[in-house]
Design an enzyme around this catalytic site. Structure first.
Site, PDB file in Angstrom:
ATOM      1  N   HIS A   1      57.161  31.001  40.584  1.00 13.70           N
ATOM      2  CA  HIS A   1      56.170  30.797  39.889  1.00 13.70           C
ATOM      3  C   HIS A   1      55.642  32.125  39.052  1.00 13.70           C
ATOM      4  O   HIS A   1      56.229  33.115  39.261  1.00 13.70           O
ATOM      5  CB  HIS A   1      54.918  30.481  41.021  1.00 13.70           C
ATOM      6  CG  HIS A   1      54.511  31.768  41.790  1.00 13.70           C
ATOM      7  ND1 HIS A   1      55.537  31.992  42.927  1.00 13.70           N
ATOM      8  CD2 HIS A   1      53.620  32.596  41.801  1.00 13.70           C
ATOM      9  CE1 HIS A   1      54.739  33.044  43.431  1.00 13.70           C
ATOM     10  NE2 HIS A   1      53.815  33.568  42.891  1.00 13.70           N
TER      11      HIS A   1
ATOM     12  N   HIS B   1      55.420  37.302  34.919  1.00 15.05           N
ATOM     13  CA  HIS B   1      56.841  37.300  35.288  1.00 15.05           C
ATOM     14  C   HIS B   1      56.904  36.400  36.482  1.00 15.05           C
ATOM     15  O   HIS B   1      55.946  35.782  36.983  1.00 15.05           O
ATOM     16  CB  HIS B   1      57.199  38.623  35.715  1.00 15.05           C
ATOM     17  CG  HIS B   1      56.320  39.041  36.909  1.00 15.05           C
ATOM     18  ND1 HIS B   1      55.219  39.391  37.276  1.00 15.05           N
ATOM     19  CD2 HIS B   1      56.658  38.992  38.420  1.00 15.05           C
ATOM     20  CE1 HIS B   1      54.600  39.817  38.251  1.00 15.05           C
ATOM     21  NE2 HIS B   1      55.733  39.288  38.999  1.00 15.05           N
TER      22      HIS B   1
END
Length: 170
Positions: A39, A120
């Protein structure tokens, strides 16, 4: 409750990223993130009392409604920290809605001290001494359609995530 807001990529993207994690085979010390848990964290909330859930749900719903669905691009891999002994191997994320979402969530929750937003997806964490894996360029795109409020439970085997609610983007 240990909570955060996040965007989860679709299953086919998680599967493609798990193939990238195969690069870790033969590299001792790295613990890959489970593909279904990959995620982009928009805002880490830390420990929150259950009584605060209605407020956090309202904020997630309101912020998500103000940002239209957008494309996310996953680019090259990198490390935290960028030099010295790495602790995290990640793939960089970019997309026109990421910064506005993260900023709006932070503004709605001024009592939280958030680290600077660096979009990220964590591919692996260091479990012990670990070498750097060579750089990879993912060039993967997907449409972000929702923000999730997620509970993170720390288990002996690692963090376990449970999506408490999804908030569709506007």
């Amino acid at each position: 409750m240990r909570l955060f807001y996040a965007i989860f990529p679709p299953r086919e993207v998680q599967a493609a990223l798990s193939q990238a994690q195969e690069k870790l085979r033969g590299y001792r010390g790295w613990k890959p993130s489970p593909p279904h848990q990959l995620h982009i964290t928009l805002l880490f909330l830390g420990e929150q009392p259950p009584e605060r859930l209605p407020e956090l749900r309202r904020i997630g719903r309101e912020v998500a409604a103000r940002v239209r669905a957008f494309e996310v691009e996953l680019g090259g891999t990198g490390y935290f920290p960028p030099s010295g002994s790495p602790r995290v191997w990640f793939v960089k994320a970019s997309g026109e809605g990421l910064e506005p979402l993260a900023a709006a969530l932070q503004q709605a929750l001024p009592d939280l001290k958030a680290a600077p937003f660096k979009p990220h997806l964590t591919l692996a964490r260091k479990k012990g001494p670990a070498p750097r894996v060579g750089p990879l360029l993912m060039n993967i795109r997907f449409h972000a359609k929702a923000v999730c409020l997620v509970e993170s439970k720390l288990e002996r085997s690692g963090s376990q995530y449970r999506v408490l609610e999804q908030f569709p983007l506007g």
